[in-house]
Design an enzyme around this catalytic site. Structure first.
Site, short mmCIF file in Angstrom:
data_model
loop_
_atom_site.label_atom_id
_atom_site.label_comp_id
_atom_site.label_asym_id
_atom_site.label_seq_id
_atom_site.Cartn_x
_atom_site.Cartn_y
_atom_site.Cartn_z
N CYS A 166 -15.63 -14.57 -2.52
CA CYS A 166 -14.34 -15.26 -2.35
C CYS A 166 -13.18 -14.45 -2.93
O CYS A 166 -12.48 -13.76 -2.21
CB CYS A 166 -14.37 -16.65 -2.98
SG CYS A 166 -15.62 -17.75 -2.23
N ARG A 167 -13.00 -14.53 -4.25
CA ARG A 167 -11.79 -13.97 -4.86
C ARG A 167 -11.74 -12.45 -4.82
O ARG A 167 -10.71 -11.87 -4.44
CB ARG A 167 -11.65 -14.47 -6.30
CG ARG A 167 -11.36 -15.95 -6.39
CD ARG A 167 -11.58 -16.47 -7.78
NE ARG A 167 -12.99 -16.44 -8.14
CZ ARG A 167 -13.48 -16.76 -9.32
NH1 ARG A 167 -12.65 -17.11 -10.28
NH2 ARG A 167 -14.77 -16.74 -9.55
N SER A 168 -12.81 -11.77 -5.26
CA SER A 168 -12.70 -10.30 -5.37
C SER A 168 -12.65 -9.60 -4.01
O SER A 168 -11.91 -8.62 -3.89
CB SER A 168 -13.76 -9.71 -6.30
OG SER A 168 -15.06 -9.92 -5.83
N CYS A 214 -15.33 -10.74 -9.43
CA CYS A 214 -15.39 -12.19 -9.64
C CYS A 214 -16.84 -12.56 -9.89
O CYS A 214 -17.64 -11.71 -10.30
CB CYS A 214 -14.77 -12.96 -8.47
SG CYS A 214 -15.59 -12.68 -6.88
N ASN A 217 -18.59 -12.41 -5.62
CA ASN A 217 -18.12 -11.33 -4.73
C ASN A 217 -18.10 -11.77 -3.26
O ASN A 217 -18.30 -10.97 -2.35
CB ASN A 217 -18.95 -10.04 -4.91
CG ASN A 217 -18.34 -8.80 -4.25
OD1 ASN A 217 -19.06 -7.91 -3.81
ND2 ASN A 217 -17.03 -8.72 -4.15
N ASP A 255 -11.42 -20.45 -9.25
CA ASP A 255 -12.54 -20.29 -8.33
C ASP A 255 -12.38 -21.28 -7.17
O ASP A 255 -12.41 -22.49 -7.39
CB ASP A 255 -13.84 -20.57 -9.10
CG ASP A 255 -15.08 -20.38 -8.24
OD1 ASP A 255 -14.93 -20.19 -7.02
OD2 ASP A 255 -16.18 -20.42 -8.80
#
Ligand code: 4NP
Length: 162
Positions: A18-20, A13, A16, A128
Site C-alpha cells: 500500500c503505502r511504500s 512500510c 509493501n 495505514d
C-alpha cells in the site's frame, strides 16, 4: 564535471503493498518530471505479501494521478539494504523503530520518516490505509506525494540527471 552518483532511496512500510509502493511511484514520477536521476525502491518490514502486486486500491489512486505502479512486486527489507541505500525512509514510526532494530551496526543508510522531510509534518506517520476505505488511500497519496516532492527538493540538489 564529476559524475555524482544518483542518490538512492528505499521506502518502507509494513506490507509493501500500500503505502511504500505508492511512495515509490510518487517519487519515480516526481524525479522523472524534474529530470533527476535517482535509484528508487520500496520494501516491507513484514514478508507476508512477498511477490504480490500493490493493493488494487493503491494502484487505482496512483493511476488516477497518472502513475502506474501495477508492475511493482512486494519484497521484504534485507540487511544489505542498509548498505545499498543512502536513505531508508519509513512510512510510520513503528516501521522506523523496527528498521532501527534491524540496521546492522555502523550501516550507511540514513533512516527517517517520509513526513520528516515535509516542513510542519515532522514526526507524523502516514496512516495505514489497508483496513479502511478508499478515502484512506487518497490521504496516503496526498502524504506520499508531499514527501516525494520535499525529498526531491533535498536530494535533487545533490546532482542533476546527465
Ligand atoms: P502497507 O499496508 O504497510 O502500507 O503495505 C499493509 C498491508 C498489509 C497489511 C498491513 C498493512 N497486512 O496486515 O497484511
Amino acid at each position: 564535471m564529476s559524475a555524482m552518483p544518483a542518490p538512492s532511496v528505499l521506502f518502507v512500510c509494513l506490507g509493501n503493498i500500500c503505502r511504500s509502493p505508492m511512495a515509490e511511484g510518487a517519487m519515480r514520477d516526481a524525479a522523472a518530471r524534474a529530470g533527476i536521476r535517482m535509484h528508487i525502491d520500496s520494501a516491507g518490514t513484514g514478508g507476508w505479501h512477498r511477490g504480490a502486486h500493490p493493493d488494487p486500491r493503491a494502484q487505482a489512486v496512483a493511476e488516477a494521478h497518472g502513475v502506474d505502479i501495477s508492475h511493482l512486486r512486494a519484497r521484504k527489507v534485507r540487511s544489505e539494504d542498509f548498505e545499498d541505500f543512502d536513505h531508508i525512509i519509513a512510512m510510520d514510526r513503528e516501521n522506523l523503530m523496527n528498521l532501527r532494530r534491524m540496521a546492522p551496526p555502523g550501516s550507511r543508510a540514513a533512516l527517517s520518516l517520509i513526513l520528516d522531510h515535509v516542513p510542519g509534518q515532522e514526526g507524523r506517520s502516514v496512516a495505514d490505509p489497508y483496513y479502511g476505505g478508499e478515502d484512506g488511500f487518497a490521504r496516503t497519496w496526498t502524504d506520499v506525494s508531499a514527501g516525494a516532492e520535499a525529498l526531491l527538493g533535498k536530494l535533487g540538489a545533490t546532482g542533476p540527471a546527465g
